[in-house]
Design an enzyme around this catalytic site. Structure first.
Site, PDB file in Angstrom:
ATOM      1  N   GLN A  68       0.679  -0.813  -0.359  1.00  0.00           N
ATOM      2  CA  GLN A  68       0.158  -0.294  -0.317  1.00  0.00           C
ATOM      3  C   GLN A  68       0.685   0.979   0.143  1.00  0.00           C
ATOM      4  O   GLN A  68       1.874   1.188   0.503  1.00  0.00           O
ATOM      5  CB  GLN A  68      -0.877   0.071   0.875  1.00  0.00           C
ATOM      6  CG  GLN A  68      -1.790  -1.107   1.310  1.00  0.00           C
ATOM      7  CD  GLN A  68      -2.677  -0.969   2.322  1.00  0.00           C
ATOM      8  OE1 GLN A  68      -2.834  -1.420   2.848  1.00  0.00           O
ATOM      9  NE2 GLN A  68      -3.998   0.033   1.941  1.00  0.00           N
ATOM     10  N   HIS A  69      -0.019   2.192  -0.353  1.00  0.00           N
ATOM     11  CA  HIS A  69       0.899   4.038  -0.427  1.00  0.00           C
ATOM     12  C   HIS A  69       1.954   4.350  -0.542  1.00  0.00           C
ATOM     13  O   HIS A  69       1.815   5.456  -1.217  1.00  0.00           O
ATOM     14  CB  HIS A  69       1.469   3.609   1.207  1.00  0.00           C
ATOM     15  CG  HIS A  69       0.506   4.075   2.353  1.00  0.00           C
ATOM     16  ND1 HIS A  69      -0.992   3.818   2.700  1.00  0.00           N
ATOM     17  CD2 HIS A  69       0.856   2.212   3.850  1.00  0.00           C
ATOM     18  CE1 HIS A  69      -1.441   3.269   3.627  1.00  0.00           C
ATOM     19  NE2 HIS A  69      -0.918   2.670   4.572  1.00  0.00           N
ATOM     20  N   ASP A 108      -2.382  -4.887   0.378  1.00  0.00           N
ATOM     21  CA  ASP A 108      -2.279  -5.924   0.585  1.00  0.00           C
ATOM     22  C   ASP A 108      -2.557  -6.969   1.773  1.00  0.00           C
ATOM     23  O   ASP A 108      -3.678  -8.259   2.396  1.00  0.00           O
ATOM     24  CB  ASP A 108      -0.107  -6.618   1.089  1.00  0.00           C
ATOM     25  CG  ASP A 108      -0.162  -5.751   2.015  1.00  0.00           C
ATOM     26  OD1 ASP A 108      -0.948  -4.310   2.638  1.00  0.00           O
ATOM     27  OD2 ASP A 108       1.124  -4.845   2.159  1.00  0.00           O
TER      28      ASP A 108
END
Length: 453
Positions: free
Chosen positions: A74-75, A252
């Site tokens: 992520q991110h 995830d």
């Protein structure tokens, strides 16, 4: 039986790409493959595509696969120009250079411009479900605007790692253009510029992050946020994969929650590169302290989550210090009843929960009686579990009940962690059979797509 009876789930993680081919009829993994990603916190997204192709080959191809979804780290910030080219290497979730940007974004929401003023954090938590920290994409965009303004001026689209990989599998810019980018609620909700529902972008926040006006922000393409079981594209048949439908994928942690079948009342505790506590909730949360992020899950509900930067690497680091292997380290930790007053604060690469991006690790309380390998190993396990108990209690403090913990990830294989986890975490601990739960969750999403074939 159909010509393509199987589905595929992909886990494009920080360390590697894993492709799992799964049989929905039997619930069994048919085959799998993997390939490594480069190390570091700044990576050319082309490396993810190359690793995916290698992992597909290692998994025996996709000839019998009818649907595929991607779960991913992520991110991370992936920025594309108007021709779909990557402008600069992606900044990953664990790149902390944007810590100052996070503080600035919070301060700008207070009357006095003070990052310590709780009103700024409360505004962010109410607006997006999360208070900016260095991990979130919004802070990386601000860093880009401040440190690489020429690159920021070229941004025509912003996406996340799993969005980028899904787009490439579908043919990328040549086949879909920038408008073909798609994502899901779970990953979108971790950007810092999506509202608490996980369904709508906050272009005002995007504009503030990039220091641009509203008109420019409206021209930047952001991935379409698709529903959990919605087909977003089809695989690029030019690759010889045939007709494969693609799901929206997931972050995830949300994919792992699907993989283990997480339900309200239970929490997933994943000990990988990062430590993650995630619990499925029927309602959104808003934590002004910033410890808990109000992410969405991959099923239409929410996934309150607390994440640490340090987890299994804590054990790896202290194994190097002691010179012990995995089995020896576990044995040493369990050979003494406690750490004898030795305390490890395991902030080896800064920390996210609590939000201390510049912190370092410390080992304190050392005496002649406890300065041996056994007590150091025990202090390591206790330090890891104490860190994760703090994350778990932060989720509980948001009114999310957690009575049972599912312990997964590489760190969960430690016999010492298994032996001490229940008491340290204050919950019943179950340890599922080891598996690739992110990839499995992505495969389960692929199997549930509404428009198969």
């Amino acid at each position: 039986m159909s010509v393509r009876p199987y589905v595929a789930g992909v886990d494009s993680s920080t360390q590697s790409c894993k492709v799992l081919v799964w049989d929905p009829a039997s619930g069994q993994v048919v085959r799998e493959g993997r390939a490594p990603h480069p190390e570091g916190t700044e990576v050319d997204p082309e490396a993810w595509w190359d690793a995916f192709l290698k992992a597909v080959d290692a998994a025996g191809g996709l000839d019998d696969v009818g649907a595929l979804s991607v779960g991913g780290q992520q991110h991370g910030m992936v920025v594309l120009d108007e021709h779909g080219r990557v402008i600069r290497p992606a900044l990953l979730w664990n790149d902390t250079r944007s810590a100052g940007a996070a503080r600035d974004l919070i301060a700008e929401r207070t009357g006095g411009g003070d990052a310590n003023d709780a009103s700024g954090a409360a505004w962010w938590a109410d607006a997006t479900g999360s208070v900016p920290v260095a991990s979130l994409t919004v802070t990386k965009l601000r860093w880009l605007a401040d440190h690489e303004p020429e690159a920021a001026a070229r941004v025509a689209a912003v996406c996340l790692p799993h969005d980028y990989l899904t787009w490439r599998i579908a043919g990328g810019f040549k086949r879909l253009g920038l408008e073909g980018l798609a994502t899901d609620r779970s990953d979108a909700s971790g950007t810092g510029y999506v509202d608490r529902s996980g369904r709508a972008y906050r272009l005002d926040i995007l504009a503030r992050a990039l220091r641009c006006d509203a008109e420019r922000a409206q021209r930047i393409v952001l991935p379409r946020i698709a529903g959990p079981n919605q087909v977003v594209a089809r695989g690029d048949d030019a690759r010889g994969w045939g007709d494969i439908v693609l799901g929206p994928g997931a972050g995830d942690n949300a994919a792992a929650a699907l993989g283990v079948g997480l339900t309200p009342g239970s929490a997933l505790l994943s000990l990988g590169t990062s430590g993650v506590v995630a619990a499925v909730s029927d309602r959104p949360v808003s934590d002004a302290s910033g410890l808990v992020t109000g992410f969405s899950d991959a099923s239409g509900r929410w996934l309150p989550l607390a994440c640490t930067l340090n987890a299994s690497r804590i054990i790896d680091a202290m194994m190097r210090v002691t010179g012990l292997g995995y089995a020896e380290f576990d044995e040493a930790a369990l050979s003494v009843p406690d750490a004898g007053g030795l305390r490890l604060t395991p902030y080896f690469e800064g920390e996210r929960t609590p939000n201390l991006p510049d912190a370092t690790a410390t080992l304190e309380g050392m005496t002649l009686a406890n300065c041996d390998r056994a007590h150091v190993a025990r202090a390591t396990i206790e330090g890891l579990l104490t860190l994760m108990r703090g994350a778990l209690d932060a989720v509980r403090a948001q009114g999310v009940p957690v009575e049972r913990v599912l312990l997964v990830g590489g760190g969960a294989r430690s016999h010492a962690v298994q032996a001490l986890a229940s008491e340290a975490l204050g919950a019943r601990v179950d340890i599922p059979s080891p598996g690739e739960y992110v990839a499995l969750g992505a495969a389960k999403q692929a199997a549930a797509l509404d428009e198969r074939g």
